[in-house]
Scaffold this motif. Structure first.
Motif, short mmCIF file in Angstrom:
data_model
loop_
_atom_site.label_atom_id
_atom_site.label_comp_id
_atom_site.label_asym_id
_atom_site.label_seq_id
_atom_site.Cartn_x
_atom_site.Cartn_y
_atom_site.Cartn_z
N LEU A 30 0.86 -1.19 0.00
CA LEU A 30 0.00 0.00 0.00
C LEU A 30 0.89 1.23 0.00
CD1 LEU A 30 -2.70 1.62 0.60
CD2 LEU A 30 -2.11 1.32 3.02
N VAL A 78 4.02 -0.86 3.63
CA VAL A 78 3.34 0.42 3.38
C VAL A 78 4.43 1.44 3.04
CG1 VAL A 78 1.96 2.29 4.37
CG2 VAL A 78 1.39 -0.08 4.93
N VAL A 108 0.45 5.22 0.74
CA VAL A 108 -0.51 6.24 1.19
C VAL A 108 -0.07 7.61 0.65
CG1 VAL A 108 -1.32 5.07 3.30
CG2 VAL A 108 0.73 6.50 3.42
N GLU A 116 -2.76 3.67 12.05
CA GLU A 116 -3.47 3.02 10.94
C GLU A 116 -2.50 2.22 10.07
OE1 GLU A 116 -6.62 2.32 11.14
OE2 GLU A 116 -7.09 3.02 9.13
N VAL A 117 -1.34 2.83 9.79
CA VAL A 117 -0.33 2.12 9.00
C VAL A 117 0.06 0.83 9.71
CG1 VAL A 117 2.07 2.21 8.19
CG2 VAL A 117 0.57 4.19 7.85
N ALA A 128 -4.71 8.50 5.06
CA ALA A 128 -3.82 7.69 5.90
C ALA A 128 -4.42 7.47 7.29
CB ALA A 128 -2.47 8.37 6.01
N GLY A 134 -8.79 6.81 -0.16
CA GLY A 134 -8.69 6.82 1.31
C GLY A 134 -7.58 7.72 1.84
N ILE A 184 -7.61 4.05 6.64
CA ILE A 184 -7.23 3.22 5.49
C ILE A 184 -8.31 2.17 5.27
CG2 ILE A 184 -5.48 1.64 4.59
CD1 ILE A 184 -3.40 3.18 6.30
N GLU A 185 -8.75 2.09 4.01
CA GLU A 185 -9.83 1.15 3.69
C GLU A 185 -9.24 -0.24 3.48
OE1 GLU A 185 -10.95 3.21 0.20
OE2 GLU A 185 -12.12 4.72 1.26
N SER A 198 5.36 5.57 2.19
CA SER A 198 4.92 6.98 2.17
C SER A 198 6.11 7.83 1.78
CB SER A 198 4.40 7.42 3.54
OG SER A 198 5.47 7.81 4.38
N SER A 241 -3.24 4.85 -2.56
CA SER A 241 -4.33 5.66 -2.04
C SER A 241 -3.95 7.13 -2.08
CB SER A 241 -4.71 5.22 -0.62
OG SER A 241 -3.77 5.67 0.30
#
Ligand code: SAM
Length: 194
Positions: free
Chosen positions: A25, A90, A27, A108-109, A77, A75, A80-81, A92, A48
């Protein structure tokens, strides 16, 4: 940002992003500046990005490239869906300066990473406490946030990553070249969900 990309940011992306694999993912993926550097061993790539204009540019890049299956999501950060423990990595880059709640976003991460999963980060952060640069960052920050999409100049993102419960396995402290002095320094590296 093109002069900053050419002056080294592009090279940092090339060094960081290719290490990912499996389910990934990103973000705040913006216009897809990291897209070129994802390796073939990525099985699932979710990008996202909450900004519709940026998503449109990203989708155009995806349509014109050869990237395999890429899922684009709107979404944030902080929300997060994805189910818990969904991703191996993940990514970033230059995102956590702008999120409304740094702590919520980092938790969330961590939530969506599998146990032992890795968070690859590249962020500009606060200068050393007590330094002249930090004083300027603190002074300019309220105005900067308004004109630069909620970008904070003075976040201690490395400390926040540790406080969110990650272990940092590697980190480099550097400066983006050709960028305004208040947007220095940067951190880039890898944090692991224990
Ligand atoms: C400076 S840009 C970086 C874009 C891209 N990651 C890159 O490296 O070029 C910051 C990005 O963070 C996104 N962003 C802002 N708030 C966010 C949030 N709460 N959650 C996720 N992304 C966010 C912005 O829409 C923008 O795409």
């Amino acid at each position: 940002m093109s002069s900053v990309e050419k002056a080294g940011l592009e090279q940092w992306r090339k060094e960081l992003v290719p290490q990912v694999r499996g389910s990934v993912l990103e973000v705040g993926a913006g216009t897809g500046a990291n897209l070129l550097y994802y390796p073939k061993k990525v099985i699932q790539l979710v990008l996202s990005e909450p900004d519709a204009g940026m998503r449109k540019q990203m989708k155009a890049k995806i349509a014109n490239g050869n990237f395999g299956q890429v899922i684009v999501s709107s979404g944030t950060a902080e929300k997060i869906e994805a189910k818990d423990a969904s991703f191996d990595f993940v990514v970033s880059s230059l995102v956590f300066c702008s999120v409304p709640s740094l702590d919520t976003a980092l938790l969330e991460v961590k939530r969506v990473l599998k146990k032992g999963g890795r968070f690859i980060f590249l962020e500009h952060v606060a200068a050393e406490k007590g330094s002249e640069r930090r004083r300027w960052q603190n002074r300019i920050n309220p105005l900067w946030r308004k004109i630069a999409g909620n970008c904070h100049l003075n976040r201690d993102t490395e400390k926040a990553i540790l406080e969110a419960g990650f272990t940092i396995s590697e980190v480099r402290h550097e400066h983006l070249h050709t960028i305004m002095p208040v947007v220095k320094p940067t951190i880039r590296g890898v944090a692991v969900k224990p």
